[in-house]
Design a protein around this motif. Sequence first.
Motif, PDB file in Angstrom:
ATOM      1  N   UNK A 145      50.108  -6.211  10.333  1.00 27.78           N
ATOM      2  CA  UNK A 145      48.533  -6.170   9.932  1.00 27.78           C
ATOM      3  C   UNK A 145      47.950  -7.502  10.584  1.00 27.78           C
ATOM      4  N   UNK A 146      46.695  -7.123  11.362  1.00 33.43           N
ATOM      5  CA  UNK A 146      46.252  -8.390  12.006  1.00 33.43           C
ATOM      6  C   UNK A 146      45.611  -9.291  10.950  1.00 33.43           C
ATOM      7  N   UNK A 147      45.753 -10.482  11.091  1.00 36.17           N
ATOM      8  CA  UNK A 147      45.259 -11.432  10.072  1.00 36.17           C
ATOM      9  C   UNK A 147      46.186 -11.716   9.009  1.00 36.17           C
ATOM     10  N   UNK A 148      47.088 -10.706   8.582  1.00 33.02           N
ATOM     11  CA  UNK A 148      48.108 -11.113   7.718  1.00 33.02           C
ATOM     12  C   UNK A 148      49.325 -10.997   8.084  1.00 33.02           C
ATOM     13  N   UNK A 149      49.568 -11.282   9.576  1.00 29.81           N
ATOM     14  CA  UNK A 149      51.022 -11.061   9.863  1.00 29.81           C
ATOM     15  C   UNK A 149      52.173 -12.041   9.387  1.00 29.81           C
ATOM     16  N   UNK A 150      51.684 -13.277   9.306  1.00 32.62           N
ATOM     17  CA  UNK A 150      52.561 -14.061   8.436  1.00 32.62           C
ATOM     18  C   UNK A 150      53.018 -13.915   7.205  1.00 32.62           C
ATOM     19  N   UNK A 151      52.006 -13.610   6.428  1.00 33.79           N
ATOM     20  CA  UNK A 151      52.289 -13.135   4.965  1.00 33.79           C
ATOM     21  C   UNK A 151      53.298 -12.055   4.974  1.00 33.79           C
ATOM     22  N   UNK A 152      52.758 -10.795   5.711  1.00 39.46           N
ATOM     23  CA  UNK A 152      53.454  -9.618   5.559  1.00 39.46           C
ATOM     24  C   UNK A 152      55.012  -9.836   6.121  1.00 39.46           C
ATOM     25  N   UNK A 153      55.332 -10.467   6.903  1.00 35.71           N
ATOM     26  CA  UNK A 153      56.524 -10.907   7.640  1.00 35.71           C
ATOM     27  C   UNK A 153      57.543 -11.534   6.569  1.00 35.71           C
ATOM     28  N   UNK A 154      56.772 -12.797   5.913  1.00 35.93           N
ATOM     29  CA  UNK A 154      57.552 -13.177   4.789  1.00 35.93           C
ATOM     30  C   UNK A 154      58.086 -12.089   3.699  1.00 35.93           C
ATOM     31  N   UNK A 155      57.187 -11.309   3.480  1.00 38.57           N
ATOM     32  CA  UNK A 155      57.606 -10.183   2.452  1.00 38.57           C
ATOM     33  C   UNK A 155      58.761  -9.239   3.208  1.00 38.57           C
ATOM     34  N   UNK A 156      58.455  -8.837   4.440  1.00 41.61           N
ATOM     35  CA  UNK A 156      59.522  -7.987   4.974  1.00 41.61           C
ATOM     36  C   UNK A 156      61.032  -8.500   4.996  1.00 41.61           C
ATOM     37  N   UNK A 216      42.680   5.843   3.830  1.00 39.06           N
ATOM     38  CA  UNK A 216      43.560   5.045   3.358  1.00 39.06           C
ATOM     39  C   UNK A 216      43.577   3.765   3.643  1.00 39.06           C
ATOM     40  N   UNK A 217      43.380   3.347   4.799  1.00 34.88           N
ATOM     41  CA  UNK A 217      43.152   2.028   5.582  1.00 34.88           C
ATOM     42  C   UNK A 217      42.009   1.442   4.695  1.00 34.88           C
ATOM     43  N   UNK A 218      41.031   2.219   4.562  1.00 37.69           N
ATOM     44  CA  UNK A 218      39.691   1.376   3.909  1.00 37.69           C
ATOM     45  C   UNK A 218      39.906   1.163   2.266  1.00 37.69           C
ATOM     46  N   UNK A 219      40.703   1.975   1.997  1.00 35.11           N
ATOM     47  CA  UNK A 219      41.202   1.660   0.226  1.00 35.11           C
ATOM     48  C   UNK A 219      41.997   0.556   0.385  1.00 35.11           C
ATOM     49  N   UNK A 220      43.097   0.437   1.282  1.00 36.67           N
ATOM     50  CA  UNK A 220      43.910  -0.658   1.243  1.00 36.67           C
ATOM     51  C   UNK A 220      43.132  -2.150   1.409  1.00 36.67           C
ATOM     52  N   UNK A 221      42.034  -2.051   2.380  1.00 34.91           N
ATOM     53  CA  UNK A 221      41.408  -3.129   2.956  1.00 34.91           C
ATOM     54  C   UNK A 221      40.538  -3.566   1.707  1.00 34.91           C
ATOM     55  N   UNK A 222      39.828  -2.651   0.924  1.00 33.87           N
ATOM     56  CA  UNK A 222      39.072  -3.229  -0.312  1.00 33.87           C
ATOM     57  C   UNK A 222      39.866  -3.351  -1.509  1.00 33.87           C
ATOM     58  N   UNK A 223      40.818  -2.687  -1.902  1.00 35.10           N
ATOM     59  CA  UNK A 223      41.389  -2.622  -3.053  1.00 35.10           C
ATOM     60  C   UNK A 223      42.920  -2.854  -3.175  1.00 35.10           C
ATOM     61  N   UNK A 224      43.641  -3.212  -2.061  1.00 33.02           N
ATOM     62  CA  UNK A 224      45.017  -3.309  -1.918  1.00 33.02           C
ATOM     63  C   UNK A 224      45.624  -4.483  -2.288  1.00 33.02           C
ATOM     64  N   UNK A 225      44.936  -5.638  -2.415  1.00 31.46           N
ATOM     65  CA  UNK A 225      45.547  -6.892  -3.041  1.00 31.46           C
ATOM     66  C   UNK A 225      46.375  -6.725  -4.218  1.00 31.46           C
ATOM     67  N   UNK A 226      46.243  -5.993  -4.821  1.00 35.50           N
ATOM     68  CA  UNK A 226      47.093  -5.867  -6.388  1.00 35.50           C
ATOM     69  C   UNK A 226      48.283  -5.041  -6.078  1.00 35.50           C
ATOM     70  N   UNK A 227      48.619  -4.416  -5.136  1.00 38.07           N
ATOM     71  CA  UNK A 227      49.664  -3.575  -4.963  1.00 38.07           C
ATOM     72  C   UNK A 227      50.777  -4.140  -3.758  1.00 38.07           C
ATOM     73  N   UNK A 228      51.876  -3.830  -3.466  1.00 36.25           N
ATOM     74  CA  UNK A 228      52.632  -4.169  -2.463  1.00 36.25           C
ATOM     75  C   UNK A 228      51.971  -3.500  -0.895  1.00 36.25           C
ATOM     76  N   UNK A 229      50.751  -4.044  -0.582  1.00 34.83           N
ATOM     77  CA  UNK A 229      50.040  -3.861   0.387  1.00 34.83           C
ATOM     78  C   UNK A 229      50.691  -3.861   1.948  1.00 34.83           C
ATOM     79  N   UNK A 230      51.738  -4.685   1.746  1.00 33.30           N
ATOM     80  CA  UNK A 230      52.430  -4.856   3.235  1.00 33.30           C
ATOM     81  C   UNK A 230      53.440  -3.709   3.337  1.00 33.30           C
ATOM     82  N   UNK A 231      53.444  -2.987   2.527  1.00 36.06           N
ATOM     83  CA  UNK A 231      54.275  -1.382   2.566  1.00 36.06           C
ATOM     84  C   UNK A 231      53.570  -0.137   3.099  1.00 36.06           C
TER      85      UNK A 231
END
Length: 128
Positions: free
Chosen positions: A79-90, A55-70
Amino acid sequence: MSEQSLPDDARPEYTDALPEYAERVLEVAELIPPGRVMTYGDVAEWLEEGGPRQVGRVMALYGGAVPWWRVVRADGMLLPGHELRALDRYRAEGTPLKQASRAAQVHLPRLDMKRARWDGGGRTEGHT
């Protein structure tokens, strides 16, 4: 979901259709309500196929088009490298968070997994 619906930075370098398993993972990610999360393992269990790494691999490759932060780690770390973007969404969605302890090296909150975790209620609807 077709590759044309993916943002440019999320498109794979090849032009074949998404693998069926990837499609299914992304469909589950889209079902997760705002303010709630599922772990990589939860998604695999819901699909009754694969595991957290797949699942992690799928999200890493294709998850940009869905609510990946969920779709998250079981320990509630952002998520390392995406903490601030995810935090804004949360914060925008009202996802339950825990404040970082004073001893933590990184002073970012964690997800409050007890309150934020979604069990996939209504699982049989649309489940194949």
